[in-house]
Scaffold this active site. Structure first.
Site, PDB file in Angstrom:
ATOM      1  N   ASP A  16       0.802  -1.217   0.000  1.00 17.27           N
ATOM      2  CA  ASP A  16       0.000   0.000   0.000  1.00 17.27           C
ATOM      3  C   ASP A  16       0.842   1.277   0.000  1.00 17.27           C
ATOM      4  O   ASP A  16       0.619   2.186  -0.795  1.00 17.27           O
ATOM      5  CB  ASP A  16      -0.833  -0.037   1.288  1.00 17.27           C
ATOM      6  CG  ASP A  16      -2.248   0.381   1.026  1.00 17.27           C
ATOM      7  OD1 ASP A  16      -2.800  -0.054  -0.014  1.00 17.27           O
ATOM      8  OD2 ASP A  16      -2.791   1.147   1.852  1.00 17.27           O
ATOM      9  N   LEU A  17       1.803   1.312   0.907  1.00 14.05           N
ATOM     10  CA  LEU A  17       2.622   2.518   1.046  1.00 14.05           C
ATOM     11  C   LEU A  17       3.408   2.785  -0.239  1.00 14.05           C
ATOM     12  O   LEU A  17       3.515   3.925  -0.696  1.00 14.05           O
ATOM     13  CB  LEU A  17       3.585   2.355   2.226  1.00 14.05           C
ATOM     14  CG  LEU A  17       4.428   3.577   2.551  1.00 14.05           C
ATOM     15  CD1 LEU A  17       3.563   4.712   3.076  1.00 14.05           C
ATOM     16  CD2 LEU A  17       5.525   3.248   3.566  1.00 14.05           C
ATOM     17  N   GLU A 213      -8.998  13.708  11.583  1.00 12.25           N
ATOM     18  CA  GLU A 213      -9.263  13.106  10.286  1.00 12.25           C
ATOM     19  C   GLU A 213     -10.736  12.771  10.185  1.00 12.25           C
ATOM     20  O   GLU A 213     -11.320  12.276  11.148  1.00 12.25           O
ATOM     21  CB  GLU A 213      -8.442  11.805  10.131  1.00 12.25           C
ATOM     22  CG  GLU A 213      -7.295  11.941   9.175  1.00 12.25           C
ATOM     23  CD  GLU A 213      -6.405  10.707   9.105  1.00 12.25           C
ATOM     24  OE1 GLU A 213      -5.377  10.790   8.451  1.00 12.25           O
ATOM     25  OE2 GLU A 213      -6.740   9.667   9.695  1.00 12.25           O
ATOM     26  N   HIS A 237       3.960  11.864  15.349  1.00  6.09           N
ATOM     27  CA  HIS A 237       3.719  13.144  14.665  1.00  6.09           C
ATOM     28  C   HIS A 237       3.512  14.300  15.648  1.00  6.09           C
ATOM     29  O   HIS A 237       4.132  15.351  15.520  1.00  6.09           O
ATOM     30  CB  HIS A 237       2.485  13.038  13.763  1.00  6.09           C
ATOM     31  CG  HIS A 237       2.562  11.926  12.746  1.00  6.09           C
ATOM     32  ND1 HIS A 237       3.745  11.515  12.192  1.00  6.09           N
ATOM     33  CD2 HIS A 237       1.597  11.151  12.177  1.00  6.09           C
ATOM     34  CE1 HIS A 237       3.512  10.536  11.324  1.00  6.09           C
ATOM     35  NE2 HIS A 237       2.217  10.294  11.307  1.00  6.09           N
ATOM     36  N   LYS A 341      -7.883  18.300   9.782  1.00  5.88           N
ATOM     37  CA  LYS A 341      -7.152  19.478  10.228  1.00  5.88           C
ATOM     38  C   LYS A 341      -5.952  19.073  11.076  1.00  5.88           C
ATOM     39  O   LYS A 341      -6.048  18.174  11.900  1.00  5.88           O
ATOM     40  CB  LYS A 341      -8.085  20.344  11.078  1.00  5.88           C
ATOM     41  CG  LYS A 341      -7.502  21.645  11.524  1.00  5.88           C
ATOM     42  CD  LYS A 341      -8.574  22.587  12.032  1.00  5.88           C
ATOM     43  CE  LYS A 341      -8.756  22.460  13.528  1.00  5.88           C
ATOM     44  NZ  LYS A 341      -9.653  23.507  14.061  1.00  5.88           N
ATOM     45  N   GLN A 370      -2.333  21.794   7.970  1.00  3.80           N
ATOM     46  CA  GLN A 370      -3.116  21.344   6.821  1.00  3.80           C
ATOM     47  C   GLN A 370      -4.593  21.258   7.168  1.00  3.80           C
ATOM     48  O   GLN A 370      -4.910  21.117   8.340  1.00  3.80           O
ATOM     49  CB  GLN A 370      -2.626  19.972   6.335  1.00  3.80           C
ATOM     50  CG  GLN A 370      -2.878  18.869   7.358  1.00  3.80           C
ATOM     51  CD  GLN A 370      -2.244  17.553   7.002  1.00  3.80           C
ATOM     52  OE1 GLN A 370      -1.197  17.498   6.397  1.00  3.80           O
ATOM     53  NE2 GLN A 370      -2.891  16.464   7.384  1.00  3.80           N
ATOM     54  N   TYR A 376      -1.795  32.442  11.381  1.00  5.55           N
ATOM     55  CA  TYR A 376      -2.569  33.635  11.696  1.00  5.55           C
ATOM     56  C   TYR A 376      -2.561  33.901  13.183  1.00  5.55           C
ATOM     57  O   TYR A 376      -2.368  32.999  13.994  1.00  5.55           O
ATOM     58  CB  TYR A 376      -3.982  33.590  11.108  1.00  5.55           C
ATOM     59  CG  TYR A 376      -4.879  32.454  11.541  1.00  5.55           C
ATOM     60  CD1 TYR A 376      -4.831  31.229  10.886  1.00  5.55           C
ATOM     61  CD2 TYR A 376      -5.799  32.631  12.565  1.00  5.55           C
ATOM     62  CE1 TYR A 376      -5.683  30.194  11.250  1.00  5.55           C
ATOM     63  CE2 TYR A 376      -6.662  31.604  12.931  1.00  5.55           C
ATOM     64  CZ  TYR A 376      -6.593  30.380  12.284  1.00  5.55           C
ATOM     65  OH  TYR A 376      -7.433  29.366  12.649  1.00  5.55           O
ATOM     66  N   THR A 398      -2.130  33.603   4.912  1.00  7.64           N
ATOM     67  CA  THR A 398      -2.630  32.382   4.287  1.00  7.64           C
ATOM     68  C   THR A 398      -1.821  32.154   3.029  1.00  7.64           C
ATOM     69  O   THR A 398      -1.732  33.030   2.181  1.00  7.64           O
ATOM     70  CB  THR A 398      -4.131  32.548   3.939  1.00  7.64           C
ATOM     71  OG1 THR A 398      -4.849  32.673   5.155  1.00  7.64           O
ATOM     72  CG2 THR A 398      -4.654  31.346   3.173  1.00  7.64           C
ATOM     73  N   ARG A 462     -17.192  15.928  17.044  1.00  7.45           N
ATOM     74  CA  ARG A 462     -15.933  16.561  17.470  1.00  7.45           C
ATOM     75  C   ARG A 462     -15.142  15.679  18.434  1.00  7.45           C
ATOM     76  O   ARG A 462     -14.117  16.078  18.951  1.00  7.45           O
ATOM     77  CB  ARG A 462     -16.215  17.909  18.128  1.00  7.45           C
ATOM     78  CG  ARG A 462     -16.768  18.964  17.165  1.00  7.45           C
ATOM     79  CD  ARG A 462     -16.895  20.335  17.839  1.00  7.45           C
ATOM     80  NE  ARG A 462     -15.625  20.834  18.319  1.00  7.45           N
ATOM     81  CZ  ARG A 462     -15.315  21.044  19.593  1.00  7.45           C
ATOM     82  NH1 ARG A 462     -16.182  20.814  20.542  1.00  7.45           N
ATOM     83  NH2 ARG A 462     -14.115  21.487  19.923  1.00  7.45           N
TER      84      ARG A 462
HETATM   85  C1  BG6 Z   1       0.092   8.175   9.243  1.00  9.19           C
HETATM   86  C2  BG6 Z   1      -0.881   7.399  10.073  1.00  9.19           C
HETATM   87  O1  BG6 Z   1       1.357   8.176   9.856  1.00  9.19           O
HETATM   88  O2  BG6 Z   1      -0.360   9.492   9.082  1.00  9.19           O
HETATM   89  C3  BG6 Z   1      -2.253   7.431   9.453  1.00  9.19           C
HETATM   90  O3  BG6 Z   1      -0.439   6.046  10.181  1.00  9.19           O
HETATM   91  C4  BG6 Z   1      -2.678   8.859   9.165  1.00  9.19           C
HETATM   92  O4  BG6 Z   1      -3.193   6.799  10.295  1.00  9.19           O
HETATM   93  C5  BG6 Z   1      -1.588   9.597   8.410  1.00  9.19           C
HETATM   94  O5  BG6 Z   1      -3.862   8.809   8.392  1.00  9.19           O
HETATM   95  C6  BG6 Z   1      -1.915  11.067   8.236  1.00  9.19           C
HETATM   96  O6  BG6 Z   1      -0.995  11.677   7.380  1.00  9.19           O
HETATM   97  P1  BG6 Z   1      -1.404  12.975   6.561  1.00  9.19           P
HETATM   98  O7  BG6 Z   1      -0.139  13.395   5.901  1.00  9.19           O
HETATM   99  O8  BG6 Z   1      -2.478  12.574   5.599  1.00  9.19           O
HETATM  100  O9  BG6 Z   1      -1.905  13.974   7.550  1.00  9.19           O
END
Ligand code: BG6
Length: 490
Positions: A16-17, A213, A237, A341, A370, A376, A398, A462
């Site tokens: 997939d990746l 997400e 992240h 977001k 993103q 801002y 922006t 939310r």
């Molecule tokens: C990945 C996670 O590291 O980052 C995913 O495993 C997630 O679950 C993704 O959807 C989000 O990445 P991006 O770049 O779409 O915000």
């Protein structure tokens, strides 16, 4: 490196990746003439595949424009594929022969991208080391998470890798480090006097780092259920973003100076406690418009029916140092929420000595990662006109407006290019990883050992209501009165 050929090897080429991210990224870099010449590519996986088949499976992700067709064919002509197993030597010997053929037995530099499940990771790396290393050129290895599932397993993996490669050869990807606004954090902080002198506990009330997400596990339930949102997003992240927001100014912009500071600030963070967390798991929205929305986490056939794996998590981290003591750093992330977001909110304290009858709202610096990169600053102003009322407004940068024609490359494009260039600035060093696991391992074990049930929240909402309360308790004020209107649709 002059004219030394480069060979890029993709392990897990049928996965997939590889098809969604790696091949498209390589194509874009090739398309934009950013790769050294000559560079060739070789896929490796268990299934018998032809280049034609591989090309077909990547097709929908490559975004090829009609005028790029010739170059696109050129790109695939530089590709080879070898099928082989991940254990045993035979496949790797074949692969190495193929690589030598592609390099005409010349001196060459090799990059190995491991887009592989953790189960085969150790064997593959041993085989690379024993059989596939370039003898005269350099070798670099790119690894993807999961880097273990807790402190012990991660250490085992790090020790294993350290036994095979030098740290300078290892590129641990956290693709959030490749995003424009994450890369901008250093400049924002250290290139602006007005920010650098207010970036502390004397001025800042709290910091909120968010990842949302609008979709659920989408067929990745099998992987996700074993890891959960804390390991999937928060421990890597969000913690990486936190370390860039909170670290002291590095001695220079040298990658190791930066990573030294990141490690230092992580060391000041106590391990997360259950009292400082809110956990959630999404349930179906019976009124949902799509099949996905009507599918709760536990309805995913690849997820165990009794799973307690969180799909939402909020955690409050405390940094025990002179700059940050008492300032909560709230990390929150979730799947199947109301929007897509990712952002950082630096909320300043109330103005002391109020003369506006309690009508001032706190200043906030928002770094929007993103979608729709933006920076801002929320501030108070007099309402325009004859009135003397006050209102919230913003100083707005922006990107879509200010930098209309600039091209913002995908995170993977920047990161893979960094590997060619040998820059480890945006990659995770082993000691950073160790600190990250130190902070999260106790809570992960506790959740698993005690089967702590997450709160439920509806797909598209939310998240659990308790999360808002936790923010409030931690000195983050959300009035709901202000709406950012300048962003692209999600
Ligand atoms: C990945 C996670 O590291 O980052 C995913 O495993 C997630 O679950 C993704 O959807 C989000 O990445 P991006 O770049 O779409 O915000």
């Amino acid at each position: 490196d002059g004219k030394i050929p480069h060979t890029f090897v993709i392990f897990g080429a049928s996965g997939d990746l590889a098809k969604k991210k790696i091949y498209p990224t390589l194509w874009w870099l090739y398309r934009d003439d950013l790769l050294p010449k000559p560079t060739k590519f070789c896929g490796y996986a268990r299934s018998q595949l032809s280049i034609a088949k591989l090309k077909e499976s990547c097709k929908q992700y490559m975004k090829v424009q009609p005028h790029e067709q010739t170059k696109y064919e050129e790109f695939w002509a530089l590709n080879e594929y070898v099928a082989g197993s991940y254990d045993g030597r035979t496949g790797f010997e074949l692969l190495n022969q193929q690589l030598e053929l592609m390099e005409n037995k010349n001196k060459a530099n090799r990059i190995f991208y491991l887009a592989l499940p953790p189960s085969v990771f150790e064997e593959v790396t041993v085989n690379i080391k024993q059989i596939c290393m370039s003898v005269c050129g350099w070798n670099r290895v790119i690894v993807e998470k999961p880097f273990g599932r807790d402190d012990v397993s991660s250490k085992a993996l790090s020790d294993h890798l350290a036994g095979l490669f030098h740290e300078e050869q290892l590129y641990r990807i956290d693709h959030y480090l490749g995003k424009e606004m994450v890369q901008n954090l250093m400049t924002i902080r250290f290139g602006n006097k007005i920010l650098s002198s207010t970036w502390n506990r004397e001025n800042i009330a709290s910091v909120l780092i968010t990842f949302k997400e609008p979709f659920g596990t989408q067929g990745r339930g099998g992987y996700f259920d074993e890891f959960g949102i804390i390991r999937d997003v928060m421990q890597n992240h969000l913690l990486q973003i936190l370390s860039l927001v909170a670290m002291e100014k590095p001695v220079s912009c040298h990658p190791d100076d930066i990573r030294d500071e990141k490690v230092k600030v992580l060391k000041c963070i106590e391990a997360l406690q259950l009292d400082d967390m809110v956990l959630g798991q999404y349930v179906a929205n019976p009124q949902g418009k799509t099949e996905d929305e009507r599918t709760g986490y536990l309805d995913d056939p690849t997820v165990s029916k009794s799973s307690s794996t969180p799909t939402y998590a909020l955690g409050v981290l405390k940094i025990n140092n002179e700059r940050w003591q008492g300032v909560p750093f709230i990390l929150r992330c979730g799947k199947a929420l109301n929007e897509r977001k990712a952002e950082v909110r630096i909320q300043y304290q109330d103005v002391p000595g109020d003369i506006f009858e309690g009508n001032t709202k706190r200043n906030e610096l928002v770094i929007r990662v993103q979608p729709g990169e933006a920076l801002y600053f929320k501030m108070m102003t007099k309402s325009p006109g004859i009135t003397f009322d006050i209102e919230e407004t913003e100083l707005d940068l922006t990107y879509e407006h200010r930098y209309k024609d600039s091209y913002l490359p995908d995170a993977y494009e920047r990161l893979i290019l960094d590997v060619f260039c040998g820059s480890q600035m945006h990659f995770v060093r082993s000691d950073e990883l160790r600190e990250a696991w130190r902070i999260f391992t106790p809570i992960l074990h506790r959740i698993e050992k005690d089967h702590i049930r997450p709160l439920t929240y509806q797909y598209g909402s939310r998240g659990p209501k308790l999360a808002d309360l936790k923010c409030e308790e931690n000195n983050f004020q959300y009035s709901g009165s202000y709406k950012w209107h300048n962003s692209k649709a999600t």
